[in-house]
Design an enzyme around this catalytic site. Sequence first.
Site, PDB file in Angstrom:
ATOM      1  N   LYS A   1       0.867  -1.182   0.000  1.00  0.00           N
ATOM      2  CA  LYS A   1       0.000   0.000   0.000  1.00  0.00           C
ATOM      3  C   LYS A   1       0.897   1.224   0.000  1.00  0.00           C
ATOM      4  CE  LYS A   1      -4.036   2.000   0.053  1.00  0.00           C
ATOM      5  NZ  LYS A   1      -5.096   1.815   1.037  1.00  0.00           N
TER       6      LYS A   1
ATOM      7  N   SER B   1      -2.128  -1.385  -3.755  1.00  0.00           N
ATOM      8  CA  SER B   1      -3.159  -0.369  -3.612  1.00  0.00           C
ATOM      9  C   SER B   1      -2.497   0.972  -3.354  1.00  0.00           C
ATOM     10  CB  SER B   1      -4.114  -0.706  -2.455  1.00  0.00           C
ATOM     11  OG  SER B   1      -4.746  -1.947  -2.649  1.00  0.00           O
TER      12      SER B   1
END
Length: 367
Positions: free
Chosen positions: A158, A228
């Site tokens: 992330k 992400s």
Amino acid sequence: MRVGVHKVLMNSPADVAGLERLIEAGEVAPAEIVAVIGKTEGNGGANDFTRALATLSFALALARHLGITPDAVAKRIAFVWSGGTEGVLSPHATVFTRSAAPAAASKRLAIGIAATRDLAPEEVGTMVEVRLVAEAVRRAQAEAGIADAADVHYVQVKGPLLTPAAVADADSRGARLVTRDPNGSKPYARGATALGVALALGEVAEAALGDEAIARRMDLYSSVANTSAGGELSKCEVLLFGNAEGAGGDLRIGHAVLRDVVDAEGVRAAAASAAGEPGELREPGAAIDPAGIAAIFAKAEAPPDGRLRGRRTTMLSDADIHYERHARAALGAVIASVTGDGAIFVSGGTEHQCKPGEAPIAAIVRV
């Protein structure tokens, strides 16, 4: 070392009741928590603040148990949230713990965690980010005690995207950005981190990479990356999962490639990979015991040309609903139909994560 996997359901992004119950019951020791990966009911876009709310809520709760500040909790524990629980997807968090345990007779689930330094806005979506992530992946693999890259089955990264504030900061310094569009920066951010995973694990050669390849050369990819991007982060957090000699417990992880968002056999193949029984679960229509699956992590993608197995879809042409939301809802329903559980991690956007139109899926199972 034994890795524990504990799934808790959430009634809102601020709901920590499930976590508190596990702690009160003695099933989870706060000091042993190393990571949390979850789904929140936001829109998954640049303005999805449910992710930051979930991190804050968990950090506040754990700060009371650990006797440290919420900021110290966020530095000690890796939090990865994906917004968007369309369709049957259920908001939840998967809590990972590490504790001392004797080694099992064969390889068992291991986890390694690392983070990059803070990225400047002009570094997001560039080779700087690729190389920083690659370095972090190598550190995480070493920490997990995984010698062979073939034993790595899932790397969750992330990282930051470009917020309006980040764009303004770059403008004030005359720095060049990959794009000025916050939502449009997601493909570059996700793509750079995925290529960092691929570089670290030997899936691509550094000579093939360059700024011009990011979010464009889709023939370059990782088969185990799940990346992400969010506005709540300034650095990239890497959570690497695989099976290692010397690890204890009764969990293993495996992965497969989904050829599209209705590939139920790909779900079974991921579970079979983890169980080490490739023949049994890959039989068409073979059932999976939901009780044996601790967690599933997958990426969802729309067909590159909008056609799914010869049939036209509106995923890429719908002006009201972003294609990622279509894809998450579709894949979530397919996985839940196989496993019987909607509390699964499905995120959108597969830049450099498998071939175009395909997507990675990983499963942690009890053996």
